[in-house]
Design an enzyme around this catalytic site. Structure first.
Site, mmCIF file in Angstrom:
data_model
loop_
_atom_site.group_PDB
_atom_site.id
_atom_site.type_symbol
_atom_site.label_atom_id
_atom_site.label_comp_id
_atom_site.label_asym_id
_atom_site.label_seq_id
_atom_site.Cartn_x
_atom_site.Cartn_y
_atom_site.Cartn_z
ATOM 1 N N GLU A 78 2.692 5.044 -3.893
ATOM 2 C CA GLU A 78 2.690 6.050 -4.997
ATOM 3 C C GLU A 78 4.006 6.825 -5.061
ATOM 4 O O GLU A 78 4.390 7.169 -6.163
ATOM 5 C CB GLU A 78 1.495 7.005 -4.822
ATOM 6 N N ASP A 125 0.859 -1.190 0.000
ATOM 7 C CA ASP A 125 0.000 0.000 0.000
ATOM 8 C C ASP A 125 0.896 1.241 0.000
ATOM 9 O O ASP A 125 2.115 1.140 0.181
ATOM 10 C CB ASP A 125 -0.853 -0.065 1.278
ATOM 11 N N ASP A 183 -8.967 3.468 -2.538
ATOM 12 C CA ASP A 183 -9.984 3.833 -1.540
ATOM 13 C C ASP A 183 -11.253 4.379 -2.172
ATOM 14 O O ASP A 183 -11.497 5.584 -2.210
ATOM 15 C CB ASP A 183 -9.392 4.847 -0.564
HETATM 16 O O1 MIG Z 1 -3.900 5.878 4.703
HETATM 17 O O2 MIG Z 1 -3.669 0.594 5.658
HETATM 18 O O3 MIG Z 1 -5.885 1.972 0.270
HETATM 19 O O4 MIG Z 1 -6.841 -0.276 1.598
HETATM 20 O O5 MIG Z 1 -6.869 -0.227 4.425
HETATM 21 C C1 MIG Z 1 -4.689 4.749 4.485
HETATM 22 C C2 MIG Z 1 -4.829 1.331 5.796
HETATM 23 C C3 MIG Z 1 -3.803 3.554 4.297
HETATM 24 C C4 MIG Z 1 -5.008 2.836 2.329
HETATM 25 C C5 MIG Z 1 -5.415 1.619 1.549
HETATM 26 C C6 MIG Z 1 -6.449 0.854 2.327
HETATM 27 C C7 MIG Z 1 -5.880 0.454 3.669
HETATM 28 C C8 MIG Z 1 -5.422 1.703 4.436
HETATM 29 N N1 MIG Z 1 -4.459 2.456 3.627
#
Ligand code: MIG
Length: 730
Positions: free
Chosen positions: A401, A398, A476
């Site tokens: 980016e 995650d 998200d």
């Molecule tokens: O700032 O890890 O897209 O699937 O549950 C949020 C927490 C960070 C974003 C991800 C989401 C995940 C969440 N993350």
């Protein structure tokens, strides 16, 4: 036209070089042309005669250029290069390029063509390309963009962004895939602009008759991919940028996630409720709270006192455990991952030397430079304990980016330095590939320590080629009907952009779906390669039983159906891996010769035969469906329908309109609770008898091992089950 825009000028001469040609102009601009196959030609421009080191993260190392024979001709007004399929011509007067078929019919041609602006602030050039829009031309592709599949009249940009709660039309978002396909007069082609800088694509938005693309640095370096079939354009692009290994069968099963399931007792409760409610499920996810203070590769021992034991108990019950891993490494001298990376100089630095410091979940962090081979190797090694020792079977990347909190632009500043595998660059160049290089290092590690079993890696950010390393989810999203529509756009679009192993957070990540919305989402997601419910958990429960008994019964029926479909989905995946065919196919890809398909986005095919028509509105009892030409069986009633027209289909809540091509043979598993439950060589073949000659395929193996051919007991190559024709099937 801006004053400092430059153009190549007039043609002077052509020089044959190894594997291509240099076309010289009366300015310093040089055009390099190389034909990788008869159908794929690469064109690079140097504005001063000096080409950069040729390096790409996108192109698959498995792609072997054929460098076919090319015939060069010099004519009065232009020069031309001919392959067995394509003619590429360059005007002598202005060096504009045009592509024609062997009959001289225009497929694509330059308007302004290549031009550039010097980038005085950063050095290098802003490189630009302008092409004519052909009569009746349509444009598709470009990764995870949130708008209508057909991009005619729009402008989009590529710059990977963490876009929590993104909106329809919002752009850019998480992924950056600079590939589009186009079709006019039943001829399709594609353009892959392999430039990782922030890039922009305008499909007749600024000027109706012009398509342009440009990047804020780097080289004008693009691949023209010939058709004339859209399907072949997509396949050729996918072959160029690669496909993943076949995933383990369980990774195509249903997966349950939430931010976050903890402590251990909660995780086990969810798992046992899956079984007691008879909801088939293969994987359960741990989000960031399993870690000790969000330190990657650690465990919060209060919430999870014995992860190894928990994971092995889950395994007994047929669940694989997947954990999240983010790129930010907490600044903490008592944390081994941080210390090791610091001592070895693995973290990204700012232009003037200090480390790139940024806030994410753990607080202040440094960030590994995944564009450095040494760093990737180290990162891969970190998975040994998690995978080999602890038993985790998949990793979810995650925030890659990369995403940062509390900073303008929500990512690294432009000046951050990257190794870029020996081609040192700033973040302007490395930004769009940072996430894919993290996924690459993660994939290598997970695979290495996984006992010879196939791994699952999931990534949020991606550049072209990221599909080789990871599956993807769409980030998200929101529990709304609009987002259900966005999900079907994004998954079709990604699939036609080389990235088939994708899915959305079922029911929506933000907010809470109504039972109806959850059901409709599930009915769509059954046909998406990556099949996972995930939610932020702030707005209520989002497990299949959270929406009352009636909803549970419907949802169960669809998840069961997903498991029955696994042999078909697995075969479709195999076709993707080996033949580069997109798993999800907009009906324009299915039949581009029928003009009515070119704007349709509400129906798509999964694989060769299944036509999926999701219900995207509340309170629906029916919906209009465009049935492509040919004969189709209504999946639930077995009624045969004639296609090539729009029909009104029944769509009560229990029923998603679904059709199967006449002549198809559909391989089905029995209903199971997870893929490890039954011996998966039990197969039923459903025959959709008809007069059309339609091939059906089946790929089988034991579904687990990385060594597909050698270790599998019943491995068979892709082969026709049977050509149905008029034969009887027994
Ligand atoms: O700032 O890890 O897209 O699937 O549950 C949020 C927490 C960070 C974003 C991800 C989401 C995940 C969440 N993350």
């Amino acid at each position: 036209m801006s004053q400092n825009e430059f153009f190549p000028g007039k043609y002077v001469e052509t020089e044959k070089i190894q594997n291509g040609y240099l076309v010289k102009t009366d300015s310093q601009c040089v055009i390099m042309i190389s034909f990788l196959t008869d159908q794929i030609v690469r064109i690079r421009y140097s504005t001063d005669g000096i080409f950069d080191n040729d390096f790409s993260y996108a192109i698959s190392s498995k792609f072997v250029p054929q460098y076919p024979e090319v015939i060069f001709n010099e004519l009065a007004g232009h020069i031309e290069f001919r392959t067995a399929a394509l003619i590429v011509s360059i005007n002598k007067a202005d060096c504009k390029v045009f592509f024609t078929d062997l009959n001289g019919k225009i497929i694509c041609r330059d308007e302004k063509g290549f031009h550039w602006e010097e980038n005085q602030r950063h050095g290098g050039n802003i490189v630009k390309m302008g092409k004519m829009v052909q009569e009746g031309e349509h444009f598709y592709g470009m990764g995870d963009k949130t708008m209508h599949l057909n991009l005619r009249g729009r402008r989009v940009s590529n710059w990977a962004m963490d876009t929590y709660g993104f909106k329809k039309e919002e752009d850019p978002i998480y992924k950056a895939i600079p590939f589009y396909s186009a079709i006019h007069t039943e001829m399709a082609y594609g353009i892959f602009f392999d430039n990782t800088f922030k890039a922009h694509f305008d499909f007749g938005s600024e000027r109706r008759s012009v398509t342009s693309f440009w990047a804020e640095g780097g080289e004008m370096n693009y691949y023209f991919i010939n058709g004339p079939e859209l399907m072949d354009v997509i396949k050729r692009y996918t072959q160029l940028t690669g496909t993943p290994e076949l995933p383990p069968m369980w990774a195509l099963g249903y997966q349950q996630s939430k931010w976050s399931y903890y402590p251990e007792a909660k995780v086990k409760e969810i798992a046992s409720k899956m079984r007691s409610n008879r909801i088939p499920c293969d994987a359960i996810y741990l989000d960031i709270d399993y870690m000790d203070g969000f330190r990657c590769f650690t465990w919060d021992k209060e919430k999870f006192p014995d992860p190894k034991k928990m994971i092995s108990e889950l395994k007994e019950n047929g669940f694989k455990t997947i954990v999240i891993i983010d790129p930010g490494i907490k600044i903490d001298m008592d944390y081994h991952v941080f210390k090791e990376a610091l001592e070895n100089n693995y973290f990204c630095r700012r232009a003037d030397g200090p480390f790139m410091k940024g806030k994410v979940w753990p607080g202040e962090c440094y960030f590994p430079d995944f564009t450095n081979a040494k760093v990737r190797k180290w990162w891969s090694g970190l998975f040994q304990e998690l995978i080999e020792e602890t038993g985790v079977r998949g990793v979810w990347n995650d925030m890659n980016e990369p995403a940062l909190f509390e900073i303008e632009g929500k990512t690294f500043p432009d000046d951050v330095r990257h190794d870029y595998d020996g081609n040192p660059a700033s973040h302007r160049k490395a930004h769009n590939i940072y996430g894919m290089q993290m996924a690459r290092a993660t994939y290598k590690g997970v695979r290495k320590y996984n006992n010879g079993l196939r791994p699952l890696v999931i990534t949020r950010s991606a550049y072209a080629g990221a599909q080789r390393y990871a599956s993807g989810w769409t980030g998200d999203n929101i529990a709304s009907w609009e987002h259900l529509w966005i999900a079907t756009m994004q998954c079709q679009r990604l699939s036609t952009s080389g990235f088939s192993f994708v899915g959305s957070d079922i029911g929506g990540f933000i907010d809470h779906p109504t039972p109806e919305l959850y059901i409709r989402w599930m009915q769509l997601a059954v046909f998406h390669p990556f099949f996972r419910t995930h939610s932020s958990g702030d707005h209520g429960e989002q497990e299949p039983w959270s929406f009352g008994p009636d909803a549970l019964n419907i949802v169960r029926k669809y998840i069961e159906f997903r498991y029955q479909l696994l042999p078909y989905i697995y075969t479709t995946f195999y076709q993707y891996v080996t033949e580069f065919a997109p798993m999800l196919r907009p009906i324009s890809v299915f039949d581009q010769h029928d003009n009515d398909t070119l704007y349709r986005v509400d129906e798509f095919l999964l694989g060769d035969h299944l036509l999926v028509c999701p219900v995207l509105e509340p309170n629906a009892k029916s919906r209009y469906v465009y049935l492509p030409k040919g004969k189709w069986y209504h999946f639930w009633t077995h009624k045969v329908l004639e296609g090539g027209k729009e029909i009104l289909a029944e769509a009560v809540l229990e029923e998603i309109p679904l059709y199967i091509r006449q002549g198809a043979v559909l391989p089905l598993f029995p209903v199971m609770q997870h893929t490890g439950e039954k011996s998966i060589d039990q197969l039923m073949l459903h025959v959709y008898f008809g007069d059309e000659n339609v091939n059906s395929y089946l790929y089988e193996d034991e579904g687990m091992d990385t060594n597909m051919k050698k270790e599998s007991t019943i491995a068979k190559d892709l082969r026709p089950i049977r050509q149905m024709g008029h034969s009887h099937f027994t």
